[in-house]
Design a protein around this motif. Structure first.
Motif, PDB file in Angstrom:
ATOM      1  N   PHE A 154      15.629  35.632  57.066  1.00 30.93           N
ATOM      2  CA  PHE A 154      14.304  34.718  56.730  1.00 30.93           C
ATOM      3  C   PHE A 154      14.336  34.196  55.295  1.00 30.93           C
ATOM      4  N   SER A 155      15.324  34.598  54.627  1.00 30.75           N
ATOM      5  CA  SER A 155      15.307  34.278  53.118  1.00 30.75           C
ATOM      6  C   SER A 155      16.658  34.350  52.602  1.00 30.75           C
ATOM      7  N   GLU A 156      17.032  33.964  51.366  1.00 37.77           N
ATOM      8  CA  GLU A 156      18.051  34.362  50.779  1.00 37.77           C
ATOM      9  C   GLU A 156      18.116  34.880  49.510  1.00 37.77           C
ATOM     10  N   THR A 157      19.289  35.473  49.028  1.00 39.10           N
ATOM     11  CA  THR A 157      19.158  36.325  47.671  1.00 39.10           C
ATOM     12  C   THR A 157      19.520  35.593  46.734  1.00 39.10           C
ATOM     13  N   VAL A 158      19.373  36.153  45.537  1.00 34.77           N
ATOM     14  CA  VAL A 158      19.517  35.458  44.188  1.00 34.77           C
ATOM     15  C   VAL A 158      21.004  35.222  44.298  1.00 34.77           C
ATOM     16  N   ASN A 159      21.790  34.654  43.206  1.00 36.95           N
ATOM     17  CA  ASN A 159      22.959  34.276  43.062  1.00 36.95           C
ATOM     18  C   ASN A 159      23.814  35.710  42.699  1.00 36.95           C
ATOM     19  N   LEU A 160      24.465  36.032  43.472  1.00 31.26           N
ATOM     20  CA  LEU A 160      25.452  37.447  43.090  1.00 31.26           C
ATOM     21  C   LEU A 160      26.944  36.818  43.173  1.00 31.26           C
ATOM     22  N   PRO A 161      27.630  37.561  42.341  1.00 32.67           N
ATOM     23  CA  PRO A 161      29.092  37.522  42.215  1.00 32.67           C
ATOM     24  C   PRO A 161      29.629  37.896  43.471  1.00 32.67           C
ATOM     25  N   ILE A 162      30.690  36.983  43.989  1.00 31.48           N
ATOM     26  CA  ILE A 162      31.311  37.125  45.125  1.00 31.48           C
ATOM     27  C   ILE A 162      31.931  38.349  45.438  1.00 31.48           C
ATOM     28  N   SER A 163      32.664  38.918  44.440  1.00 31.95           N
ATOM     29  CA  SER A 163      33.395  39.993  44.451  1.00 31.95           C
ATOM     30  C   SER A 163      32.202  41.415  44.501  1.00 31.95           C
ATOM     31  N   PHE A 164      31.097  41.304  44.303  1.00 30.19           N
ATOM     32  CA  PHE A 164      30.005  42.322  44.713  1.00 30.19           C
ATOM     33  C   PHE A 164      29.580  42.235  46.189  1.00 30.19           C
ATOM     34  N   ILE A 165      29.456  40.905  46.749  1.00 30.74           N
ATOM     35  CA  ILE A 165      29.234  40.664  48.094  1.00 30.74           C
ATOM     36  C   ILE A 165      30.217  41.358  48.673  1.00 30.74           C
ATOM     37  N   VAL A 166      31.576  41.174  48.481  1.00 36.42           N
ATOM     38  CA  VAL A 166      32.652  41.508  49.394  1.00 36.42           C
ATOM     39  C   VAL A 166      32.799  43.100  49.299  1.00 36.42           C
ATOM     40  N   GLY A 167      32.829  43.491  48.038  1.00 36.34           N
ATOM     41  CA  GLY A 167      32.913  44.990  47.736  1.00 36.34           C
ATOM     42  C   GLY A 167      31.562  46.023  48.249  1.00 36.34           C
ATOM     43  N   THR A 168      30.368  45.384  48.353  1.00 31.12           N
ATOM     44  CA  THR A 168      29.303  46.055  48.879  1.00 31.12           C
ATOM     45  C   THR A 168      29.507  46.064  50.279  1.00 31.12           C
ATOM     46  N   SER A 169      30.001  45.152  50.995  1.00 33.41           N
ATOM     47  CA  SER A 169      30.183  45.180  52.373  1.00 33.41           C
ATOM     48  C   SER A 169      31.242  46.038  52.817  1.00 33.41           C
ATOM     49  N   GLN A 197      31.861  43.033  36.033  1.00 35.62           N
ATOM     50  CA  GLN A 197      31.380  42.568  34.587  1.00 35.62           C
ATOM     51  C   GLN A 197      31.628  41.060  34.305  1.00 35.62           C
ATOM     52  N   ASN A 198      32.578  40.502  34.480  1.00 34.12           N
ATOM     53  CA  ASN A 198      33.075  39.391  33.936  1.00 34.12           C
ATOM     54  C   ASN A 198      33.254  38.283  35.076  1.00 34.12           C
ATOM     55  N   SER A 199      32.786  38.531  36.182  1.00 36.34           N
ATOM     56  CA  SER A 199      32.860  37.555  37.314  1.00 36.34           C
ATOM     57  C   SER A 199      32.237  36.362  37.022  1.00 36.34           C
ATOM     58  N   SER A 200      32.519  35.393  37.236  1.00 32.95           N
ATOM     59  CA  SER A 200      31.856  34.051  37.234  1.00 32.95           C
ATOM     60  C   SER A 200      31.661  33.369  38.263  1.00 32.95           C
ATOM     61  N   LYS A 201      32.271  33.443  39.464  1.00 34.85           N
ATOM     62  CA  LYS A 201      31.965  32.918  40.754  1.00 34.85           C
ATOM     63  C   LYS A 201      30.909  33.515  41.294  1.00 34.85           C
ATOM     64  N   LYS A 202      29.483  32.663  41.526  1.00 31.20           N
ATOM     65  CA  LYS A 202      28.406  33.147  42.378  1.00 31.20           C
ATOM     66  C   LYS A 202      27.900  32.546  43.502  1.00 31.20           C
ATOM     67  N   SER A 203      27.433  33.401  44.382  1.00 35.56           N
ATOM     68  CA  SER A 203      27.047  32.686  45.656  1.00 35.56           C
ATOM     69  C   SER A 203      25.630  33.384  46.168  1.00 35.56           C
ATOM     70  N   LYS A 204      25.117  32.658  47.047  1.00 35.28           N
ATOM     71  CA  LYS A 204      23.954  33.386  47.532  1.00 35.28           C
ATOM     72  C   LYS A 204      24.233  33.689  48.904  1.00 35.28           C
ATOM     73  N   VAL A 205      23.727  34.719  49.486  1.00 35.29           N
ATOM     74  CA  VAL A 205      23.844  35.350  50.903  1.00 35.29           C
ATOM     75  C   VAL A 205      22.516  34.861  51.698  1.00 35.29           C
ATOM     76  N   ASP A 206      22.865  34.152  52.798  1.00 39.61           N
ATOM     77  CA  ASP A 206      21.526  33.883  53.630  1.00 39.61           C
ATOM     78  C   ASP A 206      21.287  35.096  54.573  1.00 39.61           C
ATOM     79  N   LEU A 207      19.952  35.598  54.463  1.00 41.23           N
ATOM     80  CA  LEU A 207      19.496  36.563  55.298  1.00 41.23           C
ATOM     81  C   LEU A 207      19.043  35.722  56.521  1.00 41.23           C
TER      82      LEU A 207
END
Length: 76
Positions: A39-54, A27-37
């Motif tokens: 053919f496209s890329e995602t919206v800005n997501l918190p890095i902890s969400f990207i790592v956790g979901t992986s 909830q309080n994560s401030s560092k955000k990044s995009k994931v390159d797919l």
């Protein structure tokens, strides 16, 4: 067969609980990044969400692979 279904339900519920804890924890994560797919890329997501979901998706698909090999070995 009952054991395999029980194991699959346990894996799904365990990973769902991990995902809910992850969502509450970022909830309080401030560092955000995009994931390159491809053919496209995602919206800005918190890095902890990207790592956790992986991690959670790897855990879930690992249990599915284990489930597949156990059923395949029991049928042979």
């Amino acid at each position: 067969m009952y054991y395999l279904i029980k194991k699959l339900i346990f894996a799904a519920s365990f990973n769902l609980c991990l995902f809910l804890i992850l969502v509450v924890g970022i909830q309080n994560s401030s560092k955000k990044s995009k994931v390159d797919l491809l053919f496209s890329e995602t919206v800005n997501l918190p890095i902890s969400f990207i790592v956790g979901t992986s991690f959670i998706s790897g855990s879930f698909f690992g249990s599915l692979i284990s489930f597949y090999f156990r059923t395949k070995n029991h049928l042979d």
